[in-house]
Design an enzyme around this catalytic site. Structure first.
Site, short mmCIF file in Angstrom:
data_model
loop_
_atom_site.label_atom_id
_atom_site.label_comp_id
_atom_site.label_asym_id
_atom_site.label_seq_id
_atom_site.Cartn_x
_atom_site.Cartn_y
_atom_site.Cartn_z
N SER A 155 81.30 27.49 39.99
CA SER A 155 81.23 28.95 39.83
C SER A 155 79.81 29.46 39.64
O SER A 155 79.43 30.48 40.22
CB SER A 155 82.11 29.35 38.65
N LYS A 208 80.23 17.00 40.62
CA LYS A 208 80.27 18.40 40.22
C LYS A 208 79.26 18.66 39.13
O LYS A 208 79.23 17.87 38.19
CB LYS A 208 81.69 18.69 39.74
N LYS A 244 81.05 14.44 36.52
CA LYS A 244 81.06 15.85 36.15
C LYS A 244 80.03 16.05 35.05
O LYS A 244 80.15 15.47 33.96
CB LYS A 244 82.46 16.23 35.66
N TYR A 295 84.16 28.29 46.64
CA TYR A 295 84.65 29.68 46.54
C TYR A 295 84.33 30.46 47.82
O TYR A 295 84.82 31.57 48.00
CB TYR A 295 84.05 30.36 45.31
N CYS A 307 91.88 22.20 28.71
CA CYS A 307 91.04 23.23 28.08
C CYS A 307 91.56 24.65 28.26
O CYS A 307 91.32 25.51 27.42
CB CYS A 307 89.59 23.12 28.56
C1 PBG Z 1 87.77 22.38 33.25
C2 PBG Z 1 87.07 22.67 34.51
C3 PBG Z 1 85.86 23.34 34.64
C4 PBG Z 1 85.61 23.48 36.00
C5 PBG Z 1 86.65 22.86 36.68
N1 PBG Z 1 87.53 22.34 35.73
C6 PBG Z 1 84.99 23.97 33.65
C7 PBG Z 1 84.51 23.27 32.47
O1 PBG Z 1 84.37 22.06 32.41
O2 PBG Z 1 84.26 24.02 31.54
C8 PBG Z 1 84.42 24.19 36.56
C9 PBG Z 1 84.59 24.83 37.88
C10 PBG Z 1 83.61 25.91 38.16
O3 PBG Z 1 82.69 26.21 37.36
O4 PBG Z 1 83.75 26.51 39.22
N2 PBG Z 1 88.05 21.10 32.94
ZN ZN Z 2 88.74 21.00 30.76
#
Ligand code: PBG
Ligand code: ZN
Length: 340
Positions: A290, A263, A210, A329, A135
């Site tokens: 995040s 996650k 996830k 973090y 991505c």
């Molecule tokens: C992308 C990815 C994401 C995160 C880790 N790898 C974001 C998403 O799926 O848009 C999120 C990590 C975070 O928010 O700290 N594959």
């Molecule tokens: Zn991604």
């Protein structure tokens, strides 16, 4: 009459007396099955392709996007304080780098591969994890390769993601962590690792559970990976999908994952507990993402709680649920806080 009370008459059930068992701070700490240690922590790093960049990410408090030239000086003091592991996210900032296939993801001169090599050389004790996804590198911002109708082409995506994983492993990553959520990617990566003869030295960590949702906003700012259309709901799990998460965890264990990740973390403690239950024989990781981090900072800033207190409390919850690895973090601060 004497007043020396040599005996106290006790009426009632003595099993009601719990306070004594946790009256001392050490005895309180013994109530936890596991305690946060530095070696449990993984710190996320955003690596820009602008080599000298060092830019604060506005929505992600105190976190920076850095070019390769800024990484070693930044990490030196952290490694000295006991940092054991980082997870790398590449962020192409130069124009014209992104395309429909995410070609730049495994560019041998790209920021991730170059940083893996550099860190292996400069910090031999540091455990290097490469997040594997497209991505950050696709023009449309999705985590795979798209069909003409805009949906994911799962086969092409898995072929591509597994090639990228192998490139990171070949460059020296100790662990590859696919976060794309395409079906069958763990099996594809494991098979290629075996084919390449490196399966015996690379950890495969699956972002198995996830969930989609609104907690990845600051990350997408940091990584420049907001999808240009649509959302990620056809590949990331629905927040209510506990059974589906269990199936995804079971599947990825069956496909050869060495570590299962859940996650986000604090909203999904039941899923962490399920992962621990299903993956009895493997380490379970949780990613405090995040949005969770930004939310805790906002709460502290608003005077709702103390930042250090909530950092520990939220992490203790994650460990209690069953995780033994935490992507956080807060890692640089924990390295200080765990000192005393
Ligand atoms: C992308 C990815 C994401 C995160 C880790 N790898 C974001 C998403 O799926 O848009 C999120 C990590 C975070 O928010 O700290 N594959
Ligand atoms: Zn991604």
């Amino acid at each position: 009459a004497s007043t020396t009370a040599t005996s106290v008459s006790i009426s009632g059930d003595i099993s009601s007396q719990l306070h004594g068992g946790y009256s001392h701070p050490l005895a309180r700490s013994w109530q936890a099955e596991r305690q946060l240690t530095k070696s449990m922590l993984i710190y996320p790093l955003f690596i820009s392709d602008e080599d000298d960049e060092e830019i604060l990410i506005p929505s992600l408090p105190d976190q920076y996007r850095r070019g390769i030239n800024k990484i070693v000086p930044f990490l030196e003091p952290l490694v000295r304080k006991g940092l054991r592991s980082v997870i790398l996210f590449g962020v192409p900032m130069k124009s014209g780098v992104k395309d429909a296939l995410g070609t730049a993801a495994d560019d041998p001169k790209g920021p991730v591969i170059a940083t893996i090599r550099l860190l292996r050389q400069r910090f031999p004790q540091l455990f290097i994890i490469a997040d594997v996804c497209l991505c950050e590198y696709t023009s449309h911002g999705h985590c795979g390769i798209l069909r003409d109708d805009g949906g994911l082409n799962n086969q092409l995506s898995v072929d591509r993601v597994s090639d990228v994983a192998i490139a990171y492993a070949q460059a020296g990553a100790h662990c590859v962590a696919p976060s794309d959520m395409n079906d069958g990617r763990i099996r594809a990566i494991k098979l290629k690792l075996i084919e390449e003869g490196i399966a015996d030295r690379v950890v495969l960590m699956s972002y198995a559970a996830k969930f989609s949702g609104c907690l990845y906003g600051p990350f997408r700012d940091a990584a420049g990976s907001v999808p240009s259309f649509g959302d990620r709901k056809c590949y990331q799990l629905p927040p209510g999908g506990r059974g589906l998460a269990r199936r995804a965890i079971e599947r990825d264990i069956g496909e050869g994952a060495d570590i299962i990740m859940v996650k986000p973390a604090n909203q999904y403690l039941d899923i962490i507990s399920d992962a621990k239950d299903i993956g009895k024989n493997m380490p379970i990781a949780a990613y405090q993402v995040s949005g969770e981090f930004a939310m805790l900072h906002a709460g502290a800033k608003a005077g709702v709680f103390d930042l250090k207190a909530i950092a520990f409390e939220s992490t203790e919850g994650i460990l209690r649920a069953g995780a033994t690895i935490v992507v956080s973090y807060f890692t640089p601060q924990f390295l200080d806080w765990l000192e005393s």
